[in-house]
Design a protein around this motif. Structure first.
Motif, PDB file in Angstrom:
ATOM      1  N   ALA A  22     -76.890  40.868 -71.769  1.00  0.00           N
ATOM      2  CA  ALA A  22     -76.244  41.348 -70.437  1.00  0.00           C
ATOM      3  C   ALA A  22     -77.012  43.256 -70.916  1.00  0.00           C
ATOM      4  O   ALA A  22     -77.076  43.904 -71.172  1.00  0.00           O
ATOM      5  CB  ALA A  22     -74.650  41.383 -69.836  1.00  0.00           C
ATOM      6  N   ALA A  23     -77.339  43.676 -69.485  1.00  0.00           N
ATOM      7  CA  ALA A  23     -77.022  45.038 -70.119  1.00  0.00           C
ATOM      8  C   ALA A  23     -76.620  46.060 -68.335  1.00  0.00           C
ATOM      9  O   ALA A  23     -76.638  45.249 -67.370  1.00  0.00           O
ATOM     10  CB  ALA A  23     -78.219  45.675 -69.745  1.00  0.00           C
ATOM     11  N   GLY A  24     -76.079  47.520 -68.855  1.00  0.00           N
ATOM     12  CA  GLY A  24     -75.659  47.818 -67.555  1.00  0.00           C
ATOM     13  C   GLY A  24     -75.911  49.232 -67.463  1.00  0.00           C
ATOM     14  O   GLY A  24     -75.807  49.827 -68.410  1.00  0.00           O
ATOM     15  N   SER A  25     -76.135  50.237 -66.600  1.00  0.00           N
ATOM     16  CA  SER A  25     -76.414  51.860 -66.348  1.00  0.00           C
ATOM     17  C   SER A  25     -75.421  52.380 -65.935  1.00  0.00           C
ATOM     18  O   SER A  25     -75.001  53.183 -67.030  1.00  0.00           O
ATOM     19  CB  SER A  25     -77.284  51.928 -65.846  1.00  0.00           C
ATOM     20  OG  SER A  25     -78.401  51.449 -65.881  1.00  0.00           O
ATOM     21  N   LEU A  26     -74.071  51.726 -66.047  1.00  0.00           N
ATOM     22  CA  LEU A  26     -72.811  52.293 -65.770  1.00  0.00           C
ATOM     23  C   LEU A  26     -71.563  51.413 -66.435  1.00  0.00           C
ATOM     24  O   LEU A  26     -70.958  51.175 -65.526  1.00  0.00           O
ATOM     25  CB  LEU A  26     -72.751  52.680 -64.284  1.00  0.00           C
ATOM     26  CG  LEU A  26     -73.287  53.789 -63.705  1.00  0.00           C
ATOM     27  CD1 LEU A  26     -72.911  53.715 -62.092  1.00  0.00           C
ATOM     28  CD2 LEU A  26     -73.172  54.944 -64.721  1.00  0.00           C
ATOM     29  N   LEU A  27     -71.873  50.643 -67.429  1.00  0.00           N
ATOM     30  CA  LEU A  27     -71.415  49.312 -67.818  1.00  0.00           C
ATOM     31  C   LEU A  27     -70.309  50.043 -68.639  1.00  0.00           C
ATOM     32  O   LEU A  27     -69.210  48.939 -68.060  1.00  0.00           O
ATOM     33  CB  LEU A  27     -72.453  48.660 -68.963  1.00  0.00           C
ATOM     34  CG  LEU A  27     -71.269  47.776 -70.031  1.00  0.00           C
ATOM     35  CD1 LEU A  27     -71.290  46.882 -68.691  1.00  0.00           C
ATOM     36  CD2 LEU A  27     -72.735  47.213 -70.287  1.00  0.00           C
ATOM     37  N   GLU A  28     -69.929  51.089 -68.612  1.00  0.00           N
ATOM     38  CA  GLU A  28     -68.532  51.432 -69.398  1.00  0.00           C
ATOM     39  C   GLU A  28     -67.854  51.407 -68.219  1.00  0.00           C
ATOM     40  O   GLU A  28     -67.020  51.290 -69.351  1.00  0.00           O
ATOM     41  CB  GLU A  28     -68.829  53.160 -69.949  1.00  0.00           C
ATOM     42  CG  GLU A  28     -70.301  53.141 -71.329  1.00  0.00           C
ATOM     43  CD  GLU A  28     -69.745  52.460 -72.123  1.00  0.00           C
ATOM     44  OE1 GLU A  28     -69.258  52.392 -72.489  1.00  0.00           O
ATOM     45  OE2 GLU A  28     -71.161  51.103 -73.056  1.00  0.00           O
ATOM     46  N   LEU A  29     -68.159  52.755 -67.388  1.00  0.00           N
ATOM     47  CA  LEU A  29     -66.711  52.884 -65.572  1.00  0.00           C
ATOM     48  C   LEU A  29     -66.560  51.239 -65.984  1.00  0.00           C
ATOM     49  O   LEU A  29     -66.126  50.866 -66.100  1.00  0.00           O
ATOM     50  CB  LEU A  29     -67.520  52.814 -64.782  1.00  0.00           C
ATOM     51  CG  LEU A  29     -68.749  54.060 -64.984  1.00  0.00           C
ATOM     52  CD1 LEU A  29     -69.139  54.496 -64.197  1.00  0.00           C
ATOM     53  CD2 LEU A  29     -67.495  55.029 -65.773  1.00  0.00           C
ATOM     54  N   ALA A  30     -67.195  49.696 -65.900  1.00  0.00           N
ATOM     55  CA  ALA A  30     -66.629  48.328 -65.898  1.00  0.00           C
ATOM     56  C   ALA A  30     -65.371  47.990 -67.142  1.00  0.00           C
ATOM     57  O   ALA A  30     -64.890  47.412 -66.560  1.00  0.00           O
ATOM     58  CB  ALA A  30     -68.082  47.707 -65.159  1.00  0.00           C
TER      59      ALA A  30
END
Length: 372
Positions: free
Chosen positions: A117-125
């Motif tokens: 899994a990956a995401g650019s704004l993952l830390e916010l989630a």
């Protein structure tokens, strides 16, 4: 391009105790490319979902049974998902935070299927209070912009890199090697390490075209501020970004961000930007011993941006037919660029797997100037 993070990803894939992997990092640092290269290099067929492009794809993950989820995906995309030959890639997963909690079932019930899994704004989630993260059922890998060694490899400067890596503090560097390395380091300091920009530089694009790419990246990051709106005012985030560049290399003072902005508003907004990997905070330490984090003053901090190319785009350094030399930049900007590049390189070369690396600085208070 050769990325050091790919070596880590391949080791994860080969691990006998492999857990679903969450790849963290800022936008455009190469997370998606790395996972696609992982699938290619490991000989696995890639099943890729992007929840920003197709937010309704989260409906395929209603079940807690991985086999049921795979059956849904196979039917929806008219593909057979062979667990022994496939790799499931959940990109931009921050747009479907509920899917994160499903990773535990893949870890427990279907460990033979590699899931990333990956995401650019993952830390916010990850900071959402109602998000149930599968603690102990996932592993993490941080991805930073390309380092100076990776930049040299991309440009085919393998001989120079071997020469630099063979050097020790007790030895001397050949004059020709130092001069050549200095020229490439200056180029890296102007181009930065964002993979798309580095690729354009390798392809021979003109400096003004490189600068346009850097400006476009800054616009992308600033457009993202609207996605923070439930937690912070996008105008405050924009003001912090501009202030970070103004104060680059110096202590970050919240009162100088914007007139009328309260300290706690600036601090909370800055934390969001740090979680999104747009900037890194460098905290003051008394440096009386290790760990350096044992005696810190969190209100005394410097800021580094994700990449030096963003600094050039925000400052508006010139981009003529050839990249400016250090002398063209002027003493103040040159000092700021050097501090950004050195901090960026330290962060890339010492990053923990989960991206939690902290950088610190020490500064003598009063009397003669001194700083590390």
């Amino acid at each position: 391009m050769e990325r050091e993070a790919l070596v880590t990803l391949m080791a994860w894939h080969r691990s006998a105790r492999r857990l679903p992997l969450v790849v963290r990092g800022g936008r455009q640092v190469g997370k998606t490319w790395l996972v696609r290269e992982l699938a290619r290099g490991s000989g696995r067929e890639l099943m890729e979902l992007n929840f920003e492009h197709s937010p309704r794809d989260d409906r395929f993950f209603a079940s807690n049974e991985p086999q049921q989820i795979l059956a849904e995906l196979s039917l929806a995309f008219d593909r057979t998902l062979d667990v022994s030959r496939s790799l499931l890639f959940l990109d931009e997963i921050q747009a479907a935070p509920g899917v994160l909690s499903k990773l535990r079932w893949f870890a427990e019930l279907l460990p033979e299927l590699p899931v990333v899994a990956a995401g650019s704004l993952l830390e916010l989630a990850l900071r959402e209070p109602d998000l149930s993260m599968p603690v102990g059922r996932v592993s993490y890998q941080a991805v930073a912009p390309m380092s100076f060694p990776e930049f040299l490899r991309a440009h085919g400067q393998h001989k120079l890199l071997e020469h630099l890596e063979a050097w020790t503090p007790q030895g001397t560097l050949a004059v020709s090697g130092h001069e050549r390395a200095s020229r490439w380091f200056e180029r890296f300091s102007m181009v930065g390490g964002m993979p798309g920009v580095v690729a354009a530089d390798v392809q021979g694009l003109e400096p003004h075209q490189i600068r346009r790419l850097q400006i476009d990246l800054v616009r992308t990051f600033r457009d993202d501020f609207a996605k923070y709106s439930r937690r912070a005012d996008p105008r405050v985030l924009d003001a912090i970004l501009l202030a970070a560049v103004r104060m680059l290399g110096r202590k970050f003072v919240a009162a100088r961000v914007g007139e009328g902005l309260k300290h706690h508003v600036v601090s909370s907004s800055l934390e969001l930007m740090s979680r999104a990997h747009l900037c890194h905070q460098v905290i003051h330490t008394a440096a009386n011993g290790v760990p350096l984090g044992g005696e810190t003053k969190p209100r005394l901090r410097k800021l580094l941006l994700l990449d030096v190319g963003l600094v050039h785009a925000l400052v508006g350094t010139p981009a003529a037919q050839a990249f400016p030399t250090w002398a063209d930049l002027g003493d103040q900007l040159r000092a700021q660029v050097v501090e950004q590049v050195v901090g960026q390189q330290l962060h890339a070369s010492s990053a923990d797997g989960d991206g939690s690396t902290r950088l610190y600085y020490w500064q003598r208070e009063g009397g003669r100037a001194g700083e590390i």
